[in-house]
Design a protein around this motif. Structure first.
Motif, short mmCIF file in Angstrom:
data_model
loop_
_atom_site.label_atom_id
_atom_site.label_comp_id
_atom_site.label_asym_id
_atom_site.label_seq_id
_atom_site.Cartn_x
_atom_site.Cartn_y
_atom_site.Cartn_z
N ARG A 170 8.53 14.84 -9.28
CA ARG A 170 9.30 14.95 -10.52
C ARG A 170 8.60 15.86 -11.52
NH1 ARG A 170 10.85 9.17 -12.75
NH2 ARG A 170 11.77 10.56 -14.33
N THR A 171 7.28 15.74 -11.58
CA THR A 171 6.53 16.57 -12.54
C THR A 171 6.60 18.05 -12.16
OG1 THR A 171 5.01 14.73 -12.96
CG2 THR A 171 4.27 16.95 -13.58
N LEU A 172 6.37 18.37 -10.89
CA LEU A 172 6.42 19.77 -10.46
C LEU A 172 7.82 20.33 -10.60
CD1 LEU A 172 4.16 19.63 -7.26
CD2 LEU A 172 3.55 20.47 -9.53
N GLY A 173 8.84 19.53 -10.24
CA GLY A 173 10.21 20.01 -10.38
C GLY A 173 10.61 20.20 -11.83
N GLY A 174 10.18 19.26 -12.70
CA GLY A 174 10.51 19.39 -14.11
C GLY A 174 9.87 20.60 -14.76
N GLY A 179 -1.62 25.16 -2.47
CA GLY A 179 -0.40 24.87 -3.23
C GLY A 179 -0.62 23.83 -4.32
N ASN A 180 0.36 23.79 -5.25
CA ASN A 180 0.26 22.86 -6.38
C ASN A 180 0.36 21.40 -5.94
OD1 ASN A 180 0.04 24.95 -8.31
ND2 ASN A 180 2.26 25.21 -8.36
N TYR A 181 1.18 21.13 -4.94
CA TYR A 181 1.41 19.75 -4.52
C TYR A 181 0.10 19.12 -4.03
CZ TYR A 181 3.58 15.84 -2.01
OH TYR A 181 3.93 14.60 -1.55
N ILE A 231 6.25 10.51 -5.58
CA ILE A 231 7.54 10.78 -6.24
C ILE A 231 7.33 11.23 -7.68
CG2 ILE A 231 9.67 9.68 -7.06
CD1 ILE A 231 9.59 7.95 -4.54
N ALA A 232 6.38 10.60 -8.37
CA ALA A 232 6.08 11.02 -9.74
C ALA A 232 5.58 12.45 -9.77
CB ALA A 232 5.05 10.07 -10.36
N LEU A 233 4.77 12.83 -8.76
CA LEU A 233 4.27 14.20 -8.70
C LEU A 233 5.40 15.19 -8.42
CD1 LEU A 233 1.99 16.26 -8.64
CD2 LEU A 233 1.57 15.64 -6.25
N TYR A 260 0.84 -1.21 0.00
CA TYR A 260 0.00 0.00 0.00
C TYR A 260 0.87 1.26 0.00
CZ TYR A 260 -3.12 3.59 1.92
OH TYR A 260 -3.82 4.75 2.14
N TRP A 261 1.87 1.32 0.90
CA TRP A 261 2.69 2.52 0.99
C TRP A 261 3.62 2.65 -0.21
CZ3 TRP A 261 1.14 6.24 3.72
CH2 TRP A 261 0.44 6.05 4.91
N LYS A 262 4.01 1.55 -0.82
CA LYS A 262 4.79 1.65 -2.05
C LYS A 262 4.00 2.34 -3.15
CE LYS A 262 8.18 -2.12 -1.78
NZ LYS A 262 8.59 -3.43 -2.37
N GLN A 263 2.73 1.97 -3.28
CA GLN A 263 1.90 2.60 -4.31
C GLN A 263 1.72 4.09 -4.03
OE1 GLN A 263 -1.63 0.21 -5.64
NE2 GLN A 263 -1.01 -1.18 -3.98
#
Length: 479
Positions: free
Chosen positions: A246-250, A268-270, A242-244, A233-236
């Motif tokens: 990466r997207t905001l940082g990119g 906020g965006n996050y 983490i994908a989010l 569950y926590w891995k998902q």
């Protein structure tokens, strides 16, 4: 004339002979009774003086032995006792068996370890395979699966009582502990033991555990299953977060707003992207619902986990950039300083190198790379302090200063001209000193040099310390 039908009375010698035979038989029975009494006394003495020592066994007739496995004896004190055990030989099992070892032995099952010939004891007696079966009154034979022979001790042990005996040691015989080797009275001992209430209870516990292990329904298995579910569950959840990040940082977007609560305006965006993701993703929707219902207090949505995820990704990207720069070998640096809101000078470090390998296709492709490596706070803006800071940062990154081929400086109002000149002068001095003495700094490089290279370096060192015709050292003497 005497009556012939009257029975003849035995003579005196016959009476004395019969009496002697009765006394002899009585003496035999008396000694046999003492054997049982002495055996019981001996067992009680062994119980009181019992130790937890276990001997190392050898494997016989292809029995699969597990040697060298260290298991801690739960019955010992603070000084740890480790023994080498064989799962198929009860003579090597510790007196106090922990749950992990018990489950492993039960899962393997009792191994009766029948050799080609059992060894004899000092009385010229030996164990026989007849005892592995119980003879019923109707002639039926029932196998005693709980009876196990120990090759290391030349004894027989009750499998279930050895594993599941309780703390009341006085209620158990030697079959439950180190084993019995009284081969003369073995039939009586086994018959008495298998009718014992404690033995029957231990057999029942053994069979129940065996079934649970086979069906994987033990308490540990259920706990492990729940742990695996929570881990999945926590891995998902973390994969989505983490994908989010990466997207905001990119996209160079800000993470936080004026508020830090879900479903609030300007949070906020996050958090807003997480709310949007929950509309279409069942895992994130369930997670947010648990957070709203106060079922979860650790949710990985706060500002601390945001910063931690950013730092983790930053270190991974930085390591990849530095690895590419090391493969390229030669590089240049571009430095710029600007004060932050607290008037602390922040120096940016940008590295520039030629990459000869495409990152995506891993095919040869010459590309000039320019990467930002981070901010470094400066307490002083003097050339000496800035040059020392740069050298320290390059050493921390694992970049050799010998491979530095260019320096660029910007924002002259903050980095004074004399500071820039001092930095350049210091770097030039470092490169010159490295050319003269570099082979002396690193013992690994010195070992890689052959005699001709070392002699050439010593000659350079000699010429550097030569004025007119005066020499401070001679290079040949150094070799």
């Amino acid at each position: 004339m005497a009556d012939a039908s009257k029975p003849k009375r035995p003579s005196g010698s016959q009476n004395r002979k019969r009496k002697a035979e009765k006394e002899k038989e009585s003496a035999k029975l008396k000694r046999s009774l003492l054997v049982f009494l002495q055996r019981e006394d001996k067992e009680n003495t062994d119980i009181l003086t019992e130790t937890s020592e276990c001997s190392t066994s050898t494997t016989e007739q292809g029995t699969e032995a597990v040697h060298g496995e260290n298991l801690k004896d739960e019955g010992t004190s603070n000084t740890s006792a480790y023994v080498s055990i064989d799962y198929d030989d009860p003579g090597t099992w510790p007196d106090s068996i922990n749950d992990h070892l018990r489950q492993m032995i039960v899962s393997r099952g009792p191994q009766q370890n029948i050799p080609s010939q059992f060894p004899k004891d000092k009385n010229n007696r030996r164990f026989t395979t007849v005892h592995f079966n119980r003879q019923m009154c109707n002639g039926e034979k029932i196998p005693r699966k709980w009876l196990v022979y120990s090759p290391s001790n030349n004894t027989v042990v009750c499998f279930c009582c050895k594993l599941f005996k309780k703390k009341q040691k006085s209620a158990y015989t030697s079959l439950c502990r180190e084993g019995s080797n009284d081969w003369k009275n073995m039939s009586t001992i086994l018959s008495s033991h298998e009718r014992n209430v404690n033995h029957i209870d231990n057999c029942q516990v053994w069979r129940e555990l065996e079934v649970r292990l086979r069906e994987n329904k033990t308490i540990d298995a259920m706990h492990q299953k729940k742990i695996k579910q929570q881990e999945s569950y926590w891995k998902q959840i973390l994969h989505r977060l983490i994908a989010l990040v990466r997207t905001l940082g990119g996209q160079n977007l800000a993470f936080r707003g004026s508020k830090d609560k879900l479903y609030d305006h300007n949070n906020g965006n996050y958090l807003k992207f997480i709310e949007y993701l929950a509309l279409f993703d069942s895992v994130m929707n369930e997670h947010l619902q648990n957070v709203k219902d106060a079922k979860l207090f650790v949710h990985y949505l706060g500002k601390d986990i945001q910063n931690e995820l950013i730092q983790l990704l930053s270190r991974a990207i930085r390591a990849k950039i530095l690895n590419s720069a090391k493969l390229a070998k030669y590089y240049s640096i571009i430095l710029d300083c600007t004060p932050d809101i607290s008037d602390t000078e922040q120096m940016t470090i940008i590295i520039r190198f030629v990459d000869v390998m495409d990152e995506e296709t891993q095919q040869p492709d010459v590309v000039i790379r320019e990467h930002f490596l981070g901010f470094v706070p400066l307490q002083e803006t003097t050339g000496a302090f800035i040059s020392k800071t740069i050298v320290d940062e390059l050493e921390q990154m694992g970049l050799q200063i010998d491979n530095l081929r260019g320096q660029g400086y910007d924002n002259g109002s903050n980095m004074k001209d004399n500071a820039v000149n001092a930095i350049q002068e210091r770097f030039n001095q470092m490169q010159e000193y490295c050319a003269l003495f570099g082979f002396l700094y690193d013992i690994i490089n010195l070992k890689d040099k052959n005699e001709a290279d070392i002699l050439m370096q010593c000659k350079k060192f000699e010429s550097a310390l030569t004025h007119n015709s005066c020499k401070d050292i001679y290079g040949e003497d150094l070799c």
